[in-house]
Design a protein around this motif. Structure first.
Motif, PDB file in Angstrom:
ATOM      1  N   LEU A 141      -7.839   9.280  -9.076  1.00  0.00           N
ATOM      2  CA  LEU A 141      -6.728   9.178  -9.555  1.00  0.00           C
ATOM      3  C   LEU A 141      -5.523   8.519  -8.646  1.00  0.00           C
ATOM      4  O   LEU A 141      -4.877   7.576  -9.044  1.00  0.00           O
ATOM      5  CB  LEU A 141      -6.010  10.456 -10.447  1.00  0.00           C
ATOM      6  CG  LEU A 141      -5.149  10.299 -11.406  1.00  0.00           C
ATOM      7  CD1 LEU A 141      -5.381   9.279 -12.264  1.00  0.00           C
ATOM      8  CD2 LEU A 141      -4.706  11.709 -11.852  1.00  0.00           C
ATOM      9  N   LEU A 142      -5.416   9.148  -7.712  1.00  0.00           N
ATOM     10  CA  LEU A 142      -4.559   8.709  -6.645  1.00  0.00           C
ATOM     11  C   LEU A 142      -4.922   7.185  -6.258  1.00  0.00           C
ATOM     12  O   LEU A 142      -3.898   6.152  -5.987  1.00  0.00           O
ATOM     13  CB  LEU A 142      -4.448   9.685  -5.547  1.00  0.00           C
ATOM     14  CG  LEU A 142      -3.364   9.411  -4.299  1.00  0.00           C
ATOM     15  CD1 LEU A 142      -2.062   9.157  -4.968  1.00  0.00           C
ATOM     16  CD2 LEU A 142      -3.302  10.524  -3.135  1.00  0.00           C
ATOM     17  N   ALA A 143      -6.027   7.091  -5.917  1.00  0.00           N
ATOM     18  CA  ALA A 143      -6.473   5.638  -5.871  1.00  0.00           C
ATOM     19  C   ALA A 143      -6.159   4.585  -6.678  1.00  0.00           C
ATOM     20  O   ALA A 143      -5.865   3.243  -6.398  1.00  0.00           O
ATOM     21  CB  ALA A 143      -7.906   5.679  -5.303  1.00  0.00           C
ATOM     22  N   ALA A 144      -6.606   4.848  -8.035  1.00  0.00           N
ATOM     23  CA  ALA A 144      -6.239   4.069  -9.099  1.00  0.00           C
ATOM     24  C   ALA A 144      -4.829   3.757  -9.160  1.00  0.00           C
ATOM     25  O   ALA A 144      -4.297   2.740  -9.494  1.00  0.00           O
ATOM     26  CB  ALA A 144      -6.938   4.756 -10.351  1.00  0.00           C
ATOM     27  N   GLU A 149       0.018   0.247  -8.293  1.00  0.00           N
ATOM     28  CA  GLU A 149       1.276  -0.201  -7.743  1.00  0.00           C
ATOM     29  C   GLU A 149       1.142  -1.190  -6.853  1.00  0.00           C
ATOM     30  O   GLU A 149       2.118  -2.197  -6.748  1.00  0.00           O
ATOM     31  CB  GLU A 149       1.525   1.188  -6.720  1.00  0.00           C
ATOM     32  CG  GLU A 149       3.130   0.986  -6.054  1.00  0.00           C
ATOM     33  CD  GLU A 149       3.357   2.168  -5.469  1.00  0.00           C
ATOM     34  OE1 GLU A 149       4.545   2.268  -5.128  1.00  0.00           O
ATOM     35  OE2 GLU A 149       2.512   2.805  -4.931  1.00  0.00           O
ATOM     36  N   GLN A 150       0.052  -1.663  -6.113  1.00  0.00           N
ATOM     37  CA  GLN A 150       0.011  -2.806  -5.336  1.00  0.00           C
ATOM     38  C   GLN A 150      -0.020  -3.885  -6.155  1.00  0.00           C
ATOM     39  O   GLN A 150       0.590  -5.184  -5.852  1.00  0.00           O
ATOM     40  CB  GLN A 150      -1.234  -2.583  -4.681  1.00  0.00           C
ATOM     41  CG  GLN A 150      -1.053  -1.717  -3.561  1.00  0.00           C
ATOM     42  CD  GLN A 150      -2.524  -1.461  -2.867  1.00  0.00           C
ATOM     43  OE1 GLN A 150      -3.369  -2.380  -2.979  1.00  0.00           O
ATOM     44  NE2 GLN A 150      -2.470  -0.707  -1.853  1.00  0.00           N
ATOM     45  N   ARG A 151      -0.541  -4.065  -7.336  1.00  0.00           N
ATOM     46  CA  ARG A 151      -1.057  -5.004  -8.563  1.00  0.00           C
ATOM     47  C   ARG A 151       0.478  -5.477  -8.986  1.00  0.00           C
ATOM     48  O   ARG A 151       0.776  -6.501  -9.095  1.00  0.00           O
ATOM     49  CB  ARG A 151      -2.026  -4.802  -9.407  1.00  0.00           C
ATOM     50  CG  ARG A 151      -3.569  -4.745  -8.715  1.00  0.00           C
ATOM     51  CD  ARG A 151      -4.329  -4.369  -9.857  1.00  0.00           C
ATOM     52  NE  ARG A 151      -4.433  -5.760 -10.593  1.00  0.00           N
ATOM     53  CZ  ARG A 151      -5.581  -5.761 -11.538  1.00  0.00           C
ATOM     54  NH1 ARG A 151      -6.405  -4.648 -11.823  1.00  0.00           N
ATOM     55  NH2 ARG A 151      -5.595  -6.685 -12.427  1.00  0.00           N
ATOM     56  N   ARG A 165       8.054   1.929 -12.375  1.00  0.00           N
ATOM     57  CA  ARG A 165       8.781   3.266 -12.135  1.00  0.00           C
ATOM     58  C   ARG A 165       7.984   4.421 -12.508  1.00  0.00           C
ATOM     59  O   ARG A 165       7.705   5.367 -11.784  1.00  0.00           O
ATOM     60  CB  ARG A 165      10.112   3.113 -12.705  1.00  0.00           C
ATOM     61  CG  ARG A 165      10.994   2.255 -11.955  1.00  0.00           C
ATOM     62  CD  ARG A 165      12.538   2.590 -12.468  1.00  0.00           C
ATOM     63  NE  ARG A 165      12.636   2.182 -14.122  1.00  0.00           N
ATOM     64  CZ  ARG A 165      12.851   1.188 -14.717  1.00  0.00           C
ATOM     65  NH1 ARG A 165      13.192   0.222 -13.741  1.00  0.00           N
ATOM     66  NH2 ARG A 165      12.917   1.146 -15.974  1.00  0.00           N
ATOM     67  N   ALA A 166       7.168   4.257 -13.664  1.00  0.00           N
ATOM     68  CA  ALA A 166       6.173   5.395 -13.952  1.00  0.00           C
ATOM     69  C   ALA A 166       5.223   5.610 -13.028  1.00  0.00           C
ATOM     70  O   ALA A 166       4.850   6.967 -12.673  1.00  0.00           O
ATOM     71  CB  ALA A 166       6.003   5.174 -15.426  1.00  0.00           C
ATOM     72  N   VAL A 167       4.648   4.803 -12.675  1.00  0.00           N
ATOM     73  CA  VAL A 167       3.541   4.724 -11.778  1.00  0.00           C
ATOM     74  C   VAL A 167       4.115   5.470 -10.383  1.00  0.00           C
ATOM     75  O   VAL A 167       3.300   6.246  -9.668  1.00  0.00           O
ATOM     76  CB  VAL A 167       2.939   3.159 -11.300  1.00  0.00           C
ATOM     77  CG1 VAL A 167       1.838   3.502 -10.332  1.00  0.00           C
ATOM     78  CG2 VAL A 167       2.108   2.816 -12.649  1.00  0.00           C
ATOM     79  N   THR A 168       5.224   5.007  -9.917  1.00  0.00           N
ATOM     80  CA  THR A 168       5.804   5.811  -8.558  1.00  0.00           C
ATOM     81  C   THR A 168       5.773   7.072  -8.770  1.00  0.00           C
ATOM     82  O   THR A 168       5.501   7.861  -7.999  1.00  0.00           O
ATOM     83  CB  THR A 168       6.955   4.800  -8.209  1.00  0.00           C
ATOM     84  OG1 THR A 168       6.751   3.548  -8.236  1.00  0.00           O
ATOM     85  CG2 THR A 168       7.477   5.723  -6.993  1.00  0.00           C
ATOM     86  N   ARG A 169       6.410   7.583  -9.952  1.00  0.00           N
ATOM     87  CA  ARG A 169       6.603   8.821 -10.057  1.00  0.00           C
ATOM     88  C   ARG A 169       5.325   9.743 -10.288  1.00  0.00           C
ATOM     89  O   ARG A 169       4.906  10.882  -9.766  1.00  0.00           O
ATOM     90  CB  ARG A 169       7.465   9.242 -11.468  1.00  0.00           C
ATOM     91  CG  ARG A 169       8.730   8.891 -11.565  1.00  0.00           C
ATOM     92  CD  ARG A 169       9.693   9.150 -12.591  1.00  0.00           C
ATOM     93  NE  ARG A 169       9.062   8.771 -14.112  1.00  0.00           N
ATOM     94  CZ  ARG A 169       9.486   7.621 -14.477  1.00  0.00           C
ATOM     95  NH1 ARG A 169      10.603   6.906 -13.879  1.00  0.00           N
ATOM     96  NH2 ARG A 169       8.954   7.427 -15.729  1.00  0.00           N
TER      97      ARG A 169
END
Length: 349
Positions: A141-144, A149-151, A165-169
């Motif tokens: 899950l962390l890798a996904a 985030e990179q994309r 912002r949701a992905v960062t949280r």
């Protein structure tokens, strides 16, 4: 001189039978012999025919057994072929499903770049969430989330800023989640199983070191009396040593360990190992309640039957309590914020 009158021999009728009876008997004997020889030949021929029939019957029986085995093998082969056909059908179904998915993917390529990005990120996150639930680890899950985030950073679209912002949280939430380290716990359980055979029991009888015998005093008597006294003293000393070894005085705070027979130590160790192995299986299945229950019982067995005051016993007890404390049911972090943001982005809002 007158010639003498010779009377002609008179012909008299013979009353004896004709001498052909011996030839008849011989003929009958020859016929009997020929018949006996023929019967012998016929008997030997019949025996040969019987033996040949027996061999043919045995051969037919063996061939029947071989035919039965061949039919059984053919039946097993047919079953195996049917199973392979079933597997092939399943694989064909999977291929068809994959083909359908590929067709859907090819159709999705015609969409806009942002829509494709949102769909790819959502599918990757949902797949990683399933992998995390199956493995009990947050790494997929962390890798996904890191990949998403990179994309999103490469695209840099203002419309996708809430998703960013949701992905960062969710990344911060996943990093702060405390999940049981299953490989480390499995290694510790294997170590516990390995050291069970070497742990000392509470009722273990240690080998007492032999004490040097004090020299017997030399009696001030005659030589014969000195030999007699030393012999009796030696016998009494041996009897006293044997009597002292019959009784062992030690302090055991738990009577269960003292009542345990020495030959039952094998079953105590094996039961402890089985309990630890059951805890290992429960840990693989992520049944942490069963793991803690088995480890609690194993800890009680260690304290009850084993010498925990020794160095190895104390280390084993500490390791068992450590595994029990670390085997906690932890809820995998959810990424509801990211999924909600993906739904909003896919709807075009």
């Amino acid at each position: 001189m007158k010639p003498e009158h010779v009377e002609p021999p008179s012909i008299t009728a013979s009353t004896e039978p004709v001498a052909d009876t011996p030839w008849l008997l011989r003929g009958v004997g020859v016929v009997a012999i020929i018949g006996a020889v023929g019967m012998g030949l016929m008997w030997s021929k019949l025996n040969g025919i019987q033996e040949q029939l027996a061999l043919q019957s045995a051969d037919t029986g063996s061939k029947a057994v071989e035919a039965k085995a061949a039919s059984k093998q053919a039946e097993e082969l047919a079953r195996e072929t049917a199973a392979r056909l079933a597997v092939t059908d399943a694989k064909l179904s999977e291929v068809a499903l994959q083909r359908t998915q590929l067709e859907e993917l090819m159709q999705s390529l015609s969409r806009s770049r942002d829509e494709n990005l949102v769909v790819d990120i959502e599918s990757a996150i949902r797949l990683a969430q399933q992998q995390s639930q199956l493995t009990g680890s947050v790494q997929p899950l962390l890798a996904a989330l890191n990949s998403a985030e990179q994309r999103l950073n490469k695209v840099a679209q203002p419309r996708l800023a809430p998703l960013m912002r949701a992905v960062t949280r969710d990344i911060e939430r996943v990093k702060q989640a405390a999940v049981a380290d299953t490989p480390n716990l499995l290694f510790k359980l294997d170590e516990l199983v390995r050291v069970v055979d070497t742990l000392p029991l509470l009722n273990a009888v240690g080998a007492a070191a032999p004490k040097p015998k004090a020299p017997a005093p030399v009696p001030q008597t005659t030589w014969a009396r000195a030999i007699s006294m030393s012999w009796w003293e030696q016998v009494l000393a041996d009897v006293w040593d044997d009597a002292r070894r019959l009784v062992r005085v030690s302090r055991i705070d738990r009577p269960e360990a003292s009542l345990l027979a020495p030959d039952q130590s094998f079953f105590v160790r094996e039961n402890l190992k089985l309990r630890l192995l059951n805890a290992r299986l429960a840990l693989l299945a992520r049944h942490f309640d069963v793991v803690r229950s088995d480890l609690a019982q194993a800890t009680d067995d260690l304290v009850q039957y084993f010498d925990t005051s020794s160095r190895s016993g104390a280390a084993t007890l500490v390791l068992a309590r450590e595994v029990q404390a670390q085997s906690k049911q932890t809820e995998l972090p959810r990424v509801d914020d990211t999924l909600a943001a993906l739904t909003t982005a896919a709807a075009g809002r």
